[in-house]
Design an enzyme around this catalytic site. Structure first.
Site, PDB file in Angstrom:
ATOM      1  CD1 TRP A   1      57.430  62.158  39.436  1.00 52.93           C
ATOM      2  CD2 TRP A   1      59.523  62.617  38.760  1.00 52.93           C
ATOM      3  NE1 TRP A   1      57.512  63.502  39.169  1.00 52.93           N
ATOM      4  CE2 TRP A   1      58.766  63.807  38.759  1.00 52.93           C
ATOM      5  CE3 TRP A   1      60.853  62.647  38.365  1.00 52.93           C
ATOM      6  CZ2 TRP A   1      59.320  65.038  38.380  1.00 52.93           C
ATOM      7  CZ3 TRP A   1      61.411  63.866  37.988  1.00 52.93           C
ATOM      8  CH2 TRP A   1      60.641  65.037  38.002  1.00 52.93           C
TER       9      TRP A   1
ATOM     10  CG  ASP B   1      60.488  58.819  44.543  1.00 52.87           C
ATOM     11  OD1 ASP B   1      60.169  59.644  45.413  1.00 52.87           O
ATOM     12  OD2 ASP B   1      60.646  59.121  43.340  1.00 52.87           O
TER      13      ASP B   1
ATOM     14  CE  LYS C   1      57.515  67.006  43.791  1.00 53.53           C
ATOM     15  NZ  LYS C   1      58.353  66.077  43.072  1.00 53.53           N
TER      16      LYS C   1
HETATM   17  C1  LIG Z   1      59.167  65.586  42.165  1.00 52.78           C
HETATM   18  C2  LIG Z   1      59.501  64.156  42.162  1.00 52.78           C
HETATM   19  C3  LIG Z   1      60.800  63.712  41.863  1.00 52.78           C
HETATM   20  C4  LIG Z   1      61.932  64.637  41.411  1.00 52.78           C
HETATM   21  O1  LIG Z   1      62.398  65.388  42.437  1.00 52.78           O
HETATM   22  P1  LIG Z   1      63.680  66.364  42.248  1.00 52.78           P
HETATM   23  O2  LIG Z   1      63.919  66.798  43.646  1.00 52.78           O
HETATM   24  O3  LIG Z   1      63.232  67.457  41.333  1.00 52.78           O
HETATM   25  O4  LIG Z   1      64.780  65.600  41.679  1.00 52.78           O
HETATM   26  C5  LIG Z   1      61.050  62.355  41.954  1.00 52.78           C
HETATM   27  N1  LIG Z   1      60.088  61.486  42.316  1.00 52.78           N
HETATM   28  C6  LIG Z   1      58.824  61.887  42.587  1.00 52.78           C
HETATM   29  C7  LIG Z   1      57.785  60.868  42.969  1.00 52.78           C
HETATM   30  C8  LIG Z   1      58.499  63.231  42.519  1.00 52.78           C
HETATM   31  O5  LIG Z   1      57.247  63.617  42.799  1.00 52.78           O
END
Ligand SMILES: *Cc1c(COP(=O)(O)O)cnc(C)c1O
Length: 362
Positions: free
Chosen positions: A101, A173, A197
């Protein structure tokens, strides 16, 4: 019967949250309508919306300088919105490339402007197993910001201490570890996370932004992509995903009732110690590629001696009601996600299965 769900996201939700949503689904708090059917401009939804925003601020420990925002489009939209707003022509932004990511965030920024990898921890096989040491992180002192991914969901590594950016705004993030532990929110210029998550269902990203920093953002973007527009509109610039906001609100209340970030940190640490303890004890059979000091408390990645046994592991576990452990295709093997909603007893059941499987097949 409900299964024990180790999915990486969308992921397990706390049972009391689902039960409350079920109870209220047809008639939200005596209003005679479902929350799904209320206007996003009406007082019933407005209370839910405000409560979700204020609980998020409270649990994140946001200082007065920071404000919460909610936007649709998940984390991936944030990969684009961040550089659109904060990476003007003539500047460059730094990205710590520590996983799948993190790399996508970096590549999206490069489509918008000048971005630079402050580190890249990929091994020759493309896999990542560690967080960079402080000396390895080459931060450009003039960078518009440094972007880190606090928890690498796919490779199972996590930043334990934040980098010293020497004044460069820090952006994170936090998709897969938000509100799983205590953090110092004042260290960040901006934090974002998709909800699916640790915070609720898919369909929503939660953001915390330093308003002083926001003043430096571009103002010539389409409104829908402008943080300041969403902030000004209290995150109701247009129709928000009302049901997702409601469910995130319920989950935030559940987090608060269970000790807030400190309570989550304790619970999550105990779970991770049990799981990694099992992996270390059975290391003749299971391999966990993440370096020990970088292991994620949220996502544990491991494999058995062969891909065939990995498949068998998942298949036999599923028969015992333990699901969602197949690793991401970029990492292979298994991945167990230990988000807030997973209990210690869930991990005990998994640990017992891992023991039995290694004895049967080892
Ligand atoms: C799941 C995830 C994403 C992507 O998330 P979306 O909502 O599907 O765009 C981005 N960064 C991390 C660290 C993730 O675990």
């Amino acid at each position: 019967m409900r299964k024990i769900n180790f999915n990486a996201g969308p992921a397990a939700l706390p049972l009391p949250v689902l039960e409350q949503a079920q109870r209220e689904l047809l008639d939200f708090q005596g209003t005679g309508s479902s929350i799904l059917e209320h206007s996003h401009r009406g007082p019933e939804y407005d209370r839910v919306h405000e409560e979700t925003l204020s609980l998020f601020s409270e649990l994140m420990g946001l200082p007065r300088s920071h404000s919460p925002i909610m936007v649709q489009g998940g984390a991936s939209l944030q990969f684009a919105m961040l550089p659109l707003n904060f990476l003007p022509p003539g500047r460059s932004a730094d990205y710590a490339v520590t996983g799948h990511w993190a790399r996508l965030a970096y590549e999206e920024a490069r489509r918008v402007g000048a971005a630079r990898a402050a580190c890249d921890t990929a091994a020759p096989d493309g896999k990542h197993s560690r967080i960079p040491s402080p000396g390895e992180l080459m931060i450009d002192p003039r960078a518009a910001y440094l972007h880190i991914t606090t928890n690498n969901t796919i490779f199972g590594t996590q930043w334990r201490t934040l980098p010293d950016t020497k004044g460069v705004p820090l952006v994170a993030d936090m998709c897969s570890d938000i509100l799983s532990r205590q953090i110092e929110a004042s260290r960040f210029a901006l934090i974002y996370a998709g909800a699916q998550k640790n915070l609720g269902p898919a369909g929503l990203a939660l953001i915390a932004v330093d308003r002083e920093w926001l003043k430096t953002a571009r103002t010539d973007l389409p409104d829908i992509l402008t943080y300041a527009v969403h902030l000004e509109a209290r995150s109701i610039y247009h129709t928000p995903p009302t049901f997702a906001v409601y469910l995130v609100g319920l989950q935030l209340k559940w987090i608060k009732a269970n000790g807030g970030p400190a309570g989550m940190e304790k619970r999550n640490t105990e779970k991770a110690e049990l799981l990694y303890g099992t992996l270390d004890r059975l290391k003749g059979f299971y391999t966990a590629p993440a370096e020990k000091g970088c292991r994620s408390v949220m996502n544990a990645v491991f494999r058995t001696p062969s891909p065939e046994l990995d498949d068998l592991f998942c298949a036999e576990a599923a028969k015992e009601g333990l699901i969602g452990m197949k690793g991401h295709r970029a990492a292979g093997g298994m991945r167990v996600s230990l988000y807030n909603a997973i209990s210690f007893d869930d991990v005990k059941a998994l640990s017992a299965f891992m023991d039995a499987f290694s004895r049967r097949r080892g």
